[in-house]
Enzyme design. Structure first.
Site, PDB file in Angstrom:
ATOM      1  N   HIS A 117      31.812  40.257  42.098  1.00  0.00           N
ATOM      2  CA  HIS A 117      32.934  39.319  42.084  1.00  0.00           C
ATOM      3  C   HIS A 117      34.165  40.003  42.660  1.00  0.00           C
ATOM      4  O   HIS A 117      34.270  41.230  42.637  1.00  0.00           O
ATOM      5  CB  HIS A 117      33.190  38.804  40.669  1.00  0.00           C
ATOM      6  CG  HIS A 117      33.377  39.899  39.657  1.00  0.00           C
ATOM      7  ND1 HIS A 117      32.315  40.478  39.000  1.00  0.00           N
ATOM      8  CD2 HIS A 117      34.486  40.529  39.204  1.00  0.00           C
ATOM      9  CE1 HIS A 117      32.769  41.415  38.185  1.00  0.00           C
ATOM     10  NE2 HIS A 117      34.090  41.470  38.291  1.00  0.00           N
TER      11      HIS A 117
ATOM     12  N   TYR B 124      28.208  43.117  35.774  1.00  0.00           N
ATOM     13  CA  TYR B 124      27.492  43.581  36.963  1.00  0.00           C
ATOM     14  C   TYR B 124      26.882  42.422  37.753  1.00  0.00           C
ATOM     15  O   TYR B 124      25.670  42.312  37.901  1.00  0.00           O
ATOM     16  CB  TYR B 124      26.458  44.644  36.572  1.00  0.00           C
ATOM     17  CG  TYR B 124      27.142  45.924  36.154  1.00  0.00           C
ATOM     18  CD1 TYR B 124      27.544  46.856  37.101  1.00  0.00           C
ATOM     19  CD2 TYR B 124      27.462  46.164  34.820  1.00  0.00           C
ATOM     20  CE1 TYR B 124      28.217  48.014  36.738  1.00  0.00           C
ATOM     21  CE2 TYR B 124      28.135  47.320  34.436  1.00  0.00           C
ATOM     22  CZ  TYR B 124      28.506  48.240  35.402  1.00  0.00           C
ATOM     23  OH  TYR B 124      29.180  49.374  35.043  1.00  0.00           O
TER      24      TYR B 124
HETATM   25  O1  G7M Z   1      35.858  43.308  37.512  1.00  0.00           O
HETATM   26  P1  G7M Z   1      35.692  43.002  36.055  1.00  0.00           P
HETATM   27  O2  G7M Z   1      34.218  42.848  35.683  1.00  0.00           O
HETATM   28  O3  G7M Z   1      36.406  43.973  35.211  1.00  0.00           O
HETATM   29  O4  G7M Z   1      36.429  41.600  35.845  1.00  0.00           O
HETATM   30  C1  G7M Z   1      35.858  40.462  35.296  1.00  0.00           C
HETATM   31  C2  G7M Z   1      36.892  39.343  35.358  1.00  0.00           C
HETATM   32  O5  G7M Z   1      36.282  38.130  34.904  1.00  0.00           O
HETATM   33  C3  G7M Z   1      38.110  39.584  34.467  1.00  0.00           C
HETATM   34  O6  G7M Z   1      39.278  39.455  35.257  1.00  0.00           O
HETATM   35  C4  G7M Z   1      37.998  38.485  33.397  1.00  0.00           C
HETATM   36  O7  G7M Z   1      39.250  38.004  32.955  1.00  0.00           O
HETATM   37  C5  G7M Z   1      37.202  37.407  34.101  1.00  0.00           C
HETATM   38  N1  G7M Z   1      36.414  36.556  33.179  1.00  0.00           N
HETATM   39  C6  G7M Z   1      35.668  36.991  32.135  1.00  0.00           C
HETATM   40  N2  G7M Z   1      35.068  35.911  31.546  1.00  0.00           N
HETATM   41  C7  G7M Z   1      34.192  36.014  30.392  1.00  0.00           C
HETATM   42  C8  G7M Z   1      35.441  34.783  32.227  1.00  0.00           C
HETATM   43  C9  G7M Z   1      35.131  33.396  32.060  1.00  0.00           C
HETATM   44  O8  G7M Z   1      34.389  32.939  31.173  1.00  0.00           O
HETATM   45  N3  G7M Z   1      35.704  32.545  32.989  1.00  0.00           N
HETATM   46  C10 G7M Z   1      36.547  32.999  33.981  1.00  0.00           C
HETATM   47  N4  G7M Z   1      37.060  32.089  34.824  1.00  0.00           N
HETATM   48  N5  G7M Z   1      36.838  34.302  34.152  1.00  0.00           N
HETATM   49  C11 G7M Z   1      36.302  35.201  33.273  1.00  0.00           C
END
Ligand code: G7M
Length: 272
Positions: free
Chosen positions: A212, A209
């Site tokens: 992004h 939350y």
């Molecule tokens: O919209 P939603 O909250 O579902 O998406 C979160 C996005 O953040 C996903 O596509 C994850 O793959 C990405 N993501 C999650 N983490 C923990 C990281 C991270 O540590 N680094 C990056 N670059 N992306 C992340």
């Protein structure tokens, strides 16, 4: 993908390990067919054959993502489960979803680490440093950057007071327009992918939350890019330009797995 619940170092601490076969890289296909390898014929019928190939290790990479130590929420997120569609009205959001979000302590430290240049600094593709209308664009965790077929970047806004699509009003239009415009420009400049081949969207519900925006290759069926979860940023901008309170008025549909705590809250409220 494969999910496995494992304990590391015998301490009873769980890790999530996700194994994925990476997409083929076109320039490696000739190698794949040339190099000596086992080819096991499985079926032959008229002009149709299927084989199983065992390519050498350098051509059969597997990407492993590790979350360690993994919280119960991380583990639940990856376990396969029955999924249901929820239709959330604004009242439902205020009475069920919002209190639930406030009661959760799912850390968004990784987002703050990126915004504060404590992690992934060398991966930043673009930054607009403005505290209210700026953002950082980085490759998503899911993309190894070896091929453009599954291109996946994520824009994290500098502002920390926007939880999700539900909080957006016309006040945020300059921010959203910056993300859309500068994100597209940065991606064509760095990766040569034109904006007509990008899917640019927000998730509702998101997993984290802090607002992004996802940028994925149009030809790639990225997880979470289906109609019940993805909202195109260009449409979000148009909706807000027409009605500042659009996302505080309309019902929003999203999928929830039966084991998710939010699903149980909707069930308890008799909303299923
Ligand atoms: O919209 P939603 O909250 O579902 O998406 C979160 C996005 O953040 C996903 O596509 C994850 O793959 C990405 N993501 C999650 N983490 C923990 C990281 C991270 O540590 N680094 C990056 N670059 N992306 C992340």
């Amino acid at each position: 993908f494969i999910f496995q619940r494992i304990g590391l170092s015998g301490e009873g601490t769980d890790a999530v390990v996700i194994l994925e076969k990476t997409p083929f890289q076109e320039e490696k296909i000739p190698d794949l067919l040339k190099k000596p390898m086992n080819a096991e014929l499985q079926m032959h019928n008229d002009i149709y054959c299927t084989f199983y190939l065992s390519p050498p290790p350098e051509l059969s990479e597997i990407k492993a993502t590790v979350v360690y130590p993994a919280t119960e929420k991380h583990i639940q997120k990856y376990l396969r489960q029955e999924v249901h569609l929820i239709r959330e009205t604004w009242e439902d959001y205020k009475n069920i979803t919002l209190p639930f979000i406030h009661s959760q302590s799912f850390s968004i430290q990784w987002v703050y680490n990126i915004l504060e240049k404590k992690a992934e600094t060398d991966r930043i593709v673009h930054e607009n440093p403005d505290p209210s209308n700026g953002f950082v664009l980085v490759p998503d965790l899911k993309w190894n950057q070896n091929q453009l077929e599954d291109l996946y970047l994520i824009a994290l806004v500098h502002r920390r007071d926007i939880k999700s699509l539900r909080d957006l009003t016309a006040e945020h239009l300059p921010l959203l327009r910056n993300v859309l415009q500068e994100g597209k420009e940065a991606i064509v400049k760095r990766f040569g992918v034109p904006s007509s081949q990008l899917r640019i969207y927000l998730h509702y519900q998101p997993s984290y939350y802090h607002l992004h925006v996802h940028f994925t290759a149009l030809g790639y069926d990225a997880p979470g890019s289906s109609v019940e979860r993805a909202h195109l940023l260009a449409d979000v901008i148009d909706n807000l330009a027409m009605d500042s309170m659009y996302y505080q008025k309309r019902a929003l549909t999203f999928p929830l797995r039966a084991d998710e705590p939010l699903f149980k809250k909707f069930q308890e409220a008799g909303r299923l």
